[in-house]
Design an enzyme around this catalytic site. Structure first.
Site, mmCIF file in Angstrom:
data_model
loop_
_atom_site.group_PDB
_atom_site.id
_atom_site.type_symbol
_atom_site.label_atom_id
_atom_site.label_comp_id
_atom_site.label_asym_id
_atom_site.label_seq_id
_atom_site.Cartn_x
_atom_site.Cartn_y
_atom_site.Cartn_z
ATOM 1 N N ASP A 1 0.291 -1.365 -0.155
ATOM 2 C CA ASP A 1 0.164 0.073 -0.247
ATOM 3 C C ASP A 1 0.617 1.400 0.289
ATOM 4 O OD1 ASP A 1 -2.604 1.080 0.201
ATOM 5 O OD2 ASP A 1 -2.941 0.907 2.049
ATOM 6 N N ASN B 1 -10.512 -2.523 -6.679
ATOM 7 C CA ASN B 1 -9.383 -2.144 -7.503
ATOM 8 C C ASN B 1 -10.155 -1.946 -8.690
ATOM 9 O OD1 ASN B 1 -6.742 -3.127 -6.206
ATOM 10 N ND2 ASN B 1 -7.892 -1.315 -5.197
HETATM 11 C C1 FPP Z 1 -2.287 0.478 -3.536
HETATM 12 O O1 FPP Z 1 -1.294 1.045 -3.288
HETATM 13 C C2 FPP Z 1 -1.146 -0.245 -4.731
HETATM 14 C C3 FPP Z 1 -2.026 -1.117 -5.478
HETATM 15 C C4 FPP Z 1 -3.242 -1.371 -5.773
HETATM 16 C C5 FPP Z 1 -1.525 -2.063 -6.322
HETATM 17 C C6 FPP Z 1 -0.551 -2.877 -6.177
HETATM 18 C C7 FPP Z 1 0.645 -2.739 -7.274
HETATM 19 C C8 FPP Z 1 1.924 -3.132 -7.900
HETATM 20 C C9 FPP Z 1 2.858 -2.486 -6.222
HETATM 21 C C10 FPP Z 1 1.732 -2.724 -8.520
HETATM 22 C C11 FPP Z 1 2.122 -4.107 -9.722
HETATM 23 C C12 FPP Z 1 2.366 -5.831 -9.538
HETATM 24 C C13 FPP Z 1 3.082 -6.462 -9.627
HETATM 25 C C14 FPP Z 1 3.031 -7.968 -9.349
HETATM 26 C C15 FPP Z 1 3.412 -6.505 -11.073
HETATM 27 P P1 FPP Z 1 -2.220 2.762 -3.948
HETATM 28 O O2 FPP Z 1 -2.435 2.518 -5.045
HETATM 29 O O3 FPP Z 1 -3.701 2.777 -2.405
HETATM 30 O O4 FPP Z 1 -2.046 3.912 -2.922
HETATM 31 P P2 FPP Z 1 -2.395 4.889 -2.171
HETATM 32 O O5 FPP Z 1 -3.675 4.205 -0.953
HETATM 33 O O6 FPP Z 1 -1.095 5.340 -1.478
HETATM 34 O O7 FPP Z 1 -3.746 5.769 -2.925
#
Ligand code: FPP
EC number: 2.5.1.-
Length: 252
Positions: A24, A72
């Site tokens: 996250d 998501n």
């Molecule tokens: C949460 O951060 C993260 C995600 C919803 C996506 C996680 C994906 C990756 C790390 C990259 C892709 C993965 C692979 C396996 C290639 P957020 O966007 O919710 O961050 P925030 O809470 O700061 O808005």
């Protein structure tokens, strides 16, 4: 080393075999740099690479990461499509190396609900790495724990209906064996980065006896050093799995 009730009374916990991570903070990391959210997700892929490559050296043999939840899809269409593109690019660019390094890749979640090109990448990753055993990387993609549990419940109900199983056959072990995560060691440690303290529909069943470690680091800044810090915190925990220490019984 087995994980679970065998560890009762052994004092501090050994290295966790199975670690799960809610990666996250990508969006906030990008925002702090005045960039769009995808910039943070891209950096998140690099953080994942660093973390996976450090894990076996730290004694972790199985890792489950939350890449995309069933919730998501509520994000803007461009972000969803960028995330799918990153997943595809990750599999395309890293699969050779992962296969060579003995990593077994398994994608869990509603793969059927993903675009066709992603499904093809998933199939390829499964086929090319299924016999590997050096490290096990499980990627939760279009995954929601409640949906996984409901699927398992339906499967068992059908087994009862067909006479293949009786209602009394249902044990936690049997039910766990019907989940998409079956076959992995019990989840020892669940990490969430970015300071948020939520499970967000991730591994609800599997986390029953997991230790939770929340780290105040945004996912793109995560690496082997951060993972080691989480493992050090895990080692300081006393795991009792619902029991009490023998010495506490004696002094009661
Ligand atoms: C949460 O951060 C993260 C995600 C919803 C996506 C996680 C994906 C990756 C790390 C990259 C892709 C993965 C692979 C396996 C290639 P957020 O966007 O919710 O961050 P925030 O809470 O700061 O808005």
């Amino acid at each position: 080393m087995p994980s679970g009730p065998d560890h009762i009374g052994t004092g501090t916990a050994p290295v966790p075999l199975h670690v799960a991570i809610i990666m996250d903070g990508n969006g906030r990391w990008a925002k702090a740099r005045r960039q769009i959210r995808t910039f943070g997700h891209k950096a998140g892929v690099d953080a994942l690479r660093k973390t996976i490559s450090a894990a076996p050296g730290l004694g972790v043999t199985h890792m489950t990461v939350f890449a995309f939840s069933t919730e998501n899809w509520r994000r803007p269409a461009t972000e969803v499509s960028d995330l799918m593109g990153l997943l595809k690019a990750f599999i395309r660019s890293d699969l050779d190396r992962l296969a060579r390094e003995g990593v077994c890749v398994r994608i869990i979640g509603d793969v059927a609900g993903l675009p066709a090109d992603i499904r093809e990448c998933v199939d390829e990753a499964h086929q090319r790495t299924r016999d590997n055993s050096h490290f096990f990387l499980q990627v939760a993609l279009n995954y929601g724990a409640q949906a996984d549990i409901l699927e398992a419940a339906k499967t068992f109900a059908l087994q009862v209906k067909s006479g293949e199983a009786a209602l009394d056959d249902l044990t936690p072990e049997r039910f766990g064996g019907l989940l998409s995560t079956s076959g992995l060691p019990p989840l020892d440690l669940l990490i969430r980065t970015s300071g948020e303290h939520r499970l967000s529909n991730f591994l609800l069943w599997e986390a029953a006896y997991a230790e939770f470690v929340f780290q105040d680091v945004l996912w793109p800044d995560y690496d082997g050093v951060s993972l080691k810090a989480a493992l050090d915190e895990f080692r300081r925990r006393e795991r009792r799995f619902g029991a009490v220490e023998a010495s506490d019984v004696a002094s009661a």
